[in-house]
Write an enzyme that holds these catalytic residues in place. Sequence first.
Site, mmCIF file in Angstrom:
data_model
loop_
_atom_site.group_PDB
_atom_site.id
_atom_site.type_symbol
_atom_site.label_atom_id
_atom_site.label_comp_id
_atom_site.label_asym_id
_atom_site.label_seq_id
_atom_site.Cartn_x
_atom_site.Cartn_y
_atom_site.Cartn_z
ATOM 1 N N LEU A 475 -69.645 2.649 66.826
ATOM 2 C CA LEU A 475 -69.610 1.960 65.538
ATOM 3 C C LEU A 475 -69.707 2.916 64.353
ATOM 4 C CD1 LEU A 475 -71.783 -1.176 66.395
ATOM 5 C CD2 LEU A 475 -69.299 -0.902 66.476
ATOM 6 N N CYS A 476 -69.553 4.216 64.610
ATOM 7 C CA CYS A 476 -69.536 5.194 63.527
ATOM 8 C C CYS A 476 -68.160 5.234 62.866
ATOM 9 C CB CYS A 476 -69.865 6.593 64.060
ATOM 10 S SG CYS A 476 -71.618 6.878 64.306
ATOM 11 N N HIS A 477 -68.158 5.459 61.562
ATOM 12 C CA HIS A 477 -66.897 5.581 60.844
ATOM 13 C C HIS A 477 -66.326 6.989 61.016
ATOM 14 C CE1 HIS A 477 -68.965 2.254 58.806
ATOM 15 N NE2 HIS A 477 -67.774 1.823 58.433
ATOM 16 N N MET A 513 -75.471 10.731 61.694
ATOM 17 C CA MET A 513 -75.079 10.739 63.104
ATOM 18 C C MET A 513 -74.303 12.006 63.452
ATOM 19 S SD MET A 513 -76.545 8.168 64.266
ATOM 20 C CE MET A 513 -75.948 8.467 65.922
ATOM 21 N N GLU A 514 -73.506 12.504 62.512
ATOM 22 C CA GLU A 514 -72.756 13.737 62.756
ATOM 23 C C GLU A 514 -73.712 14.911 62.953
ATOM 24 O OE1 GLU A 514 -69.891 10.870 61.522
ATOM 25 O OE2 GLU A 514 -71.868 11.348 60.740
ATOM 26 N N ASP A 528 -76.013 23.828 79.725
ATOM 27 C CA ASP A 528 -74.896 24.002 80.644
ATOM 28 C C ASP A 528 -74.658 25.478 80.963
ATOM 29 O OD1 ASP A 528 -72.404 23.179 82.068
ATOM 30 O OD2 ASP A 528 -71.475 24.303 80.436
#
Length: 561
Positions: A475-477, A513-514, A528
Amino acid sequence: MRAQMKDLKALEARKARKGLCPDDAARRDVALTDVTLLLIAGGLSSRMGRDKRFLQLGGTGLLERTLQKARAERFPAIILCVEEEGPELRALAEQYGASLCRDDVPRQGPMAGLAAGLSRMATPWALALSSDMPFFDFAAVRPLREACRLGTQAVLPVAGGRRQPLAAFYHQSFAEACLAALRRGEHRLCHLIEQTPHLDVAVAHEEAAFFNVNTPADLRLARGRIANETRRVPIVSIVAPASGTGKTTFIERLLPRLLAHGLRVGVVKSDAHGFQLDQEGKDSWRFTRAGATGVAVVSPAGWVLMQKTPARASLEQVAAKMEGIDLLLSESRTHGTCPALSLWRGRAEPMTGDDVAAVFAKGFAPGSLPGVRQFDLDDSEEAARLCLFLMGGNRVKQETGGKLNHFDAQGQAIMVDVGEKPVTQRTAVASGRIFVNEDVYRAITEGTAKKGDVLGVARLAGIMAAKRTSDMIPLCHPLFLSKCSVDFDLQPEERAVKATACVKTSGQTGVEMEALHAVSVALLTIYDMCKALDRRMEIREIHLERKEGGKSGTFIAAADS
């Protein structure tokens, strides 16, 4: 005055028709894209004894700090109202797209700068702002813009019962009144305002937003608050030059006042001689005696951890291990950190170093310590007020009325419609840490990992992740990012690597969020690339440190409760 009251009633009626009570206006998001910003930045301060505009706070000059915030508001024009131009001012103006305007009447204070700026601007209204307010938040005055359409000459915020004439809106016609007053030899702005049609509007905003740096003592407070802005948990040190000063009693009296403000407070005591909390013969005592580096005891009521360290742990490290606290108080003689409250009871010389924000003393005449605020040692109410200020930042809470904005009335997941939001400059900073063993830490620092340059690859992975956030979070733009950086801090004392991401954009929604996605992927990439050496690595403490822009203004994790 009758016209003023009529205009005020009209404003209240208009708010009522929109379904808002007068106080609700403080929560409106009103754009400032049709007013000119006049930064009143005269020059030499008589009380500071030097040019305030370039005083450093957190590595940024006082005037530039205000310009950084102003750029995000998209003013059609920014005018620096100054007494004299200089190369530094011209460079700042060019960097931030501002113009310089010299006072027509020199050495007459803010009124002369205001008159010059109002005379030269192209818009009907201006927001006049003093350049010595390091914590000013434009969100505090946006709602006042609505009142500027009522034919008044000045609309002023009132915070904590005090009118703020240098964070107020003025009509261009007010320039005439200023020039006439200056010709009469009158330069008191507040006195002139009383003689002109104006509105006083109470604002429900933190008083620190209108804090001025007028004196060296003010500068100490500002630097103390700045020091806490980037901390996960804000810290205030309680220091004294000698034992027996009453640091423990001072904190004991301070705690209930802070708790009354809804704060959860942790306390750290510094001990120069070592300590022994355990009892001989207890299981934990036996574990420590047998060589355990750390021993924890857990019960239904809480837990305690005794940890051996090769060197004294920093207050930030200790604060990170305390859960659910809003403020950390530290009691220390020589190991305090900025900001500090210095106590004095007649033993040795009072501590007044750069880290000291204020002094609480017995036996000193008021004002006998130049350049620092001084209070009575028993004044715990003032100590609590200072702690609240020194915590730093705006304790902004998102108020959604108990509703999550990613769901509609039927409970269906939706992407939030941001089409009506103004375009502003958005910034977000997030961080997190990965804890590794000795082999992994050595491989990272010495560049011997089999898969190559661990941090170099992790940096690129974090930047790529920021750009692809909307592909992973449904739901992020999708956003066009103007900047993304990922930096690493090696922390050998804890065998940890801290990743910090800073993301910027100019748009209608934020980049929190980014930034969080960038940190998460950067740390996962370290895992990793090093998992062949250690699969017990732990990723922890991923969180948003800071965000700027948008309706809610500035958020700083260190001050949020």
